[in-house]
Write a protein that holds these residues in place. Structure first.
Motif, PDB file in Angstrom:
ATOM      1  N   UNK A 277       0.911  -1.339   0.063  1.00  0.00           N
ATOM      2  CA  UNK A 277       0.007  -0.226  -0.038  1.00  0.00           C
ATOM      3  C   UNK A 277       0.817   1.190   0.020  1.00  0.00           C
ATOM      4  N   UNK A 278       0.689   2.248  -0.940  1.00  0.00           N
ATOM      5  CA  UNK A 278       1.470   3.248  -1.087  1.00  0.00           C
ATOM      6  C   UNK A 278       0.693   4.546  -1.004  1.00  0.00           C
ATOM      7  N   UNK A 279      -0.528   4.469  -0.900  1.00  0.00           N
ATOM      8  CA  UNK A 279      -1.546   5.716  -0.536  1.00  0.00           C
ATOM      9  C   UNK A 279      -2.741   5.559   0.394  1.00  0.00           C
ATOM     10  N   UNK A 280      -3.572   6.644   0.730  1.00  0.00           N
ATOM     11  CA  UNK A 280      -4.507   6.411   1.652  1.00  0.00           C
ATOM     12  C   UNK A 280      -5.548   5.332   1.239  1.00  0.00           C
ATOM     13  N   UNK A 281      -6.052   4.628   2.101  1.00  0.00           N
ATOM     14  CA  UNK A 281      -7.180   3.717   1.548  1.00  0.00           C
ATOM     15  C   UNK A 281      -8.608   4.317   1.946  1.00  0.00           C
ATOM     16  N   UNK A 282      -8.916   4.952   0.952  1.00  0.00           N
ATOM     17  CA  UNK A 282     -10.073   5.942   0.977  1.00  0.00           C
ATOM     18  C   UNK A 282     -10.869   5.780  -0.333  1.00  0.00           C
ATOM     19  N   UNK A 283     -12.156   5.575  -0.483  1.00  0.00           N
ATOM     20  CA  UNK A 283     -12.953   5.220  -1.441  1.00  0.00           C
ATOM     21  C   UNK A 283     -14.359   5.903  -1.494  1.00  0.00           C
ATOM     22  N   UNK A 284     -14.523   6.619  -2.383  1.00  0.00           N
ATOM     23  CA  UNK A 284     -15.902   7.043  -2.654  1.00  0.00           C
ATOM     24  C   UNK A 284     -16.793   6.111  -3.315  1.00  0.00           C
ATOM     25  N   UNK A 285     -17.523   5.250  -2.409  1.00  0.00           N
ATOM     26  CA  UNK A 285     -18.417   4.160  -2.383  1.00  0.00           C
ATOM     27  C   UNK A 285     -19.686   4.495  -2.891  1.00  0.00           C
ATOM     28  N   UNK A 286     -20.338   5.483  -2.981  1.00  0.00           N
ATOM     29  CA  UNK A 286     -21.840   5.740  -3.020  1.00  0.00           C
ATOM     30  C   UNK A 286     -21.992   7.183  -3.084  1.00  0.00           C
ATOM     31  N   UNK A 287     -22.911   7.480  -4.179  1.00  0.00           N
ATOM     32  CA  UNK A 287     -23.502   8.734  -4.381  1.00  0.00           C
ATOM     33  C   UNK A 287     -25.150   8.535  -4.332  1.00  0.00           C
ATOM     34  N   UNK A 288     -25.662   9.720  -3.822  1.00  0.00           N
ATOM     35  CA  UNK A 288     -26.967   9.463  -3.738  1.00  0.00           C
ATOM     36  C   UNK A 288     -27.657  10.796  -4.375  1.00  0.00           C
ATOM     37  N   UNK A 289     -28.780  10.893  -5.088  1.00  0.00           N
ATOM     38  CA  UNK A 289     -29.118  12.004  -5.954  1.00  0.00           C
ATOM     39  C   UNK A 289     -30.454  12.390  -5.504  1.00  0.00           C
ATOM     40  N   UNK A 290     -31.071  13.599  -5.481  1.00  0.00           N
ATOM     41  CA  UNK A 290     -32.062  14.157  -4.793  1.00  0.00           C
ATOM     42  C   UNK A 290     -33.463  13.587  -5.402  1.00  0.00           C
ATOM     43  N   UNK A 291     -34.451  13.436  -4.753  1.00  0.00           N
ATOM     44  CA  UNK A 291     -35.551  13.119  -5.216  1.00  0.00           C
ATOM     45  C   UNK A 291     -36.188  14.020  -6.174  1.00  0.00           C
ATOM     46  N   UNK A 292     -36.007  15.142  -5.928  1.00  0.00           N
ATOM     47  CA  UNK A 292     -36.812  15.929  -6.929  1.00  0.00           C
ATOM     48  C   UNK A 292     -35.681  16.728  -7.872  1.00  0.00           C
ATOM     49  N   UNK A 293     -35.665  16.262  -9.104  1.00  0.00           N
ATOM     50  CA  UNK A 293     -34.647  16.841  -9.993  1.00  0.00           C
ATOM     51  C   UNK A 293     -35.506  17.436 -11.329  1.00  0.00           C
ATOM     52  N   UNK A 294     -35.211  18.745 -11.599  1.00  0.00           N
ATOM     53  CA  UNK A 294     -35.861  19.386 -12.841  1.00  0.00           C
ATOM     54  C   UNK A 294     -35.370  18.731 -14.088  1.00  0.00           C
ATOM     55  N   UNK A 295     -34.043  18.491 -14.075  1.00  0.00           N
ATOM     56  CA  UNK A 295     -33.412  17.996 -15.521  1.00  0.00           C
ATOM     57  C   UNK A 295     -32.621  16.772 -14.838  1.00  0.00           C
TER      58      UNK A 295
END
Length: 329
Positions: A277-295
């Motif tokens: 291991x040569x760098x931080x163990x950091x992982x963006x594993x989830x994104x959630x989008x808003x319920x109301x989106x106009x586009x």
């Protein structure tokens, strides 16, 4: 005379911005002069340049072909050099699982980054045409550090680029990161502070007290499991500043495993020698989008996930003696 028909991908763009991309070697003064002289018309009428374009609009260039070619340089698409792990795609947006060691965007001319791989991927998949690339520049909308893995959001239409950028700016997209930290954290917590950036050394410090040049930060975290002096942590960025998770957790005496800039030297030496291991163990594993989106409504209410990288999971399992982690993301 040449006509340009506006498609849904360019909808919402100002006429003058569109012309600057199409006649990309022409100066603004030339374009506005052509608009004033009615050598460039919108839907058969004189235009000022600030009009918002709609799908089906027609731009007419009453210019000689030689003049058009003089002021127009075709966008050259690089050959794809990094295969993209795409988690979600539609006509507006790509969500890409970024691997370890790759930049989100170029820092220098010779750098290799995810950003340059979006156009060739979209062309190959039929999500964009070569003509689209003369009017729209696909791009990532958020960034991850070189050694941070996980979800990057990219726009491939004007609607996608504008909507994702706006949602990120307003913090309406929830982003969750997973990391291994030193120490055993038993309860979820929300911490705040002020981040001060050292541009010269590309490093930040966090103060609990308000500082003149400090940017306010807020970080939420929750333990998934903790054993053997380590915690597998789920982190939500309320604000999103440079190195926020890494510096904020280090300031809480819970530095990230593998983080050679803010971390624990003894733990990092162990991880390097035993796991490479040569760098931080950091992982963006989830994104959630808003319920109301106009586009970009196809993403409305969606949760997009990226599994832990294989090496990350191996370290987590061996350090903490846990079974393979399948749930939680």
């Amino acid at each position: 005379m040449r006509e340009i028909e506006i498609t849904k991908k360019e909808e919402g763009q100002r006429l003058d911005k569109m012309l600057q991309k199409y006649l990309n070697k022409a100066g603004k003064s030339f374009l506005y002069k052509m608009l004033r002289k009615k050598n460039i018309k919108l839907n058969g009428k004189k235009a000022a340049g600030n009009e918002k374009l709609k799908a089906g609009d027609c731009i007419a260039l009453y210019l000689a072909e030689e003049t058009i070619e003089k002021f127009r340089e075709e966008v050259k698409v690089q050959e794809q050099k990094i295969p993209l792990d795409v988690l979600y795609e539609d006509e507006n947006v790509l969500l890409i699982n970024k691997p370890y060691g790759i930049l989100s965007q170029k820092a220098g001319r010779e750098d290799l980054s995810i950003n340059e791989q979006i156009a060739p991927y979209a062309l190959e998949r039929g999500l964009m045409s070569a003509e689209d690339l003369n009017r729209i520049k696909p791009s990532v909308c958020n960034r991850l550090d070189r050694n941070t893995t996980g979800i990057l959001i990219a726009g491939i239409s004007l609607e996608g680029l504008q909507t994702m950028s706006e949602l990120l700016k307003k913090r309406e997209i929830d982003k969750y990161y997973f990391c291994i930290v030193k120490g055993e954290i038993k309860k979820k917590e929300k911490v705040s502070g002020y981040l001060i950036k050292d541009e010269k050394h590309n490093k930040v410090t966090v103060s609990r007290q308000k500082k003149e040049k400090g940017a306010y930060i807020e970080t939420w975290y929750e333990p998934i499991s903790c054993k053997n002096g380590f915690t597998f942590l789920k982190v939500k960025l309320v604000t999103g500043k440079t190195h926020q998770i890494r510096a904020h957790l280090a300031g809480q005496e819970h530095p990230l495993a593998g983080d050679f800039k803010y971390g624990d030297e003894k733990i990092n030496r162990k991880l390097r020698s035993e796991f490479g291991i040569r760098g931080q163990l950091l992982h963006c594993g989830e994104v959630r989008f808003p319920e109301n989106m106009e586009r970009c409504v196809s993403l409305q209410g969606r949760k997009i996930q990226a599994p832990l990288p294989e090496k990350f999971e191996r370290v987590r399992s061996e350090l903490m003696g846990d079974a393979v982690w399948e749930a939680g993301i």
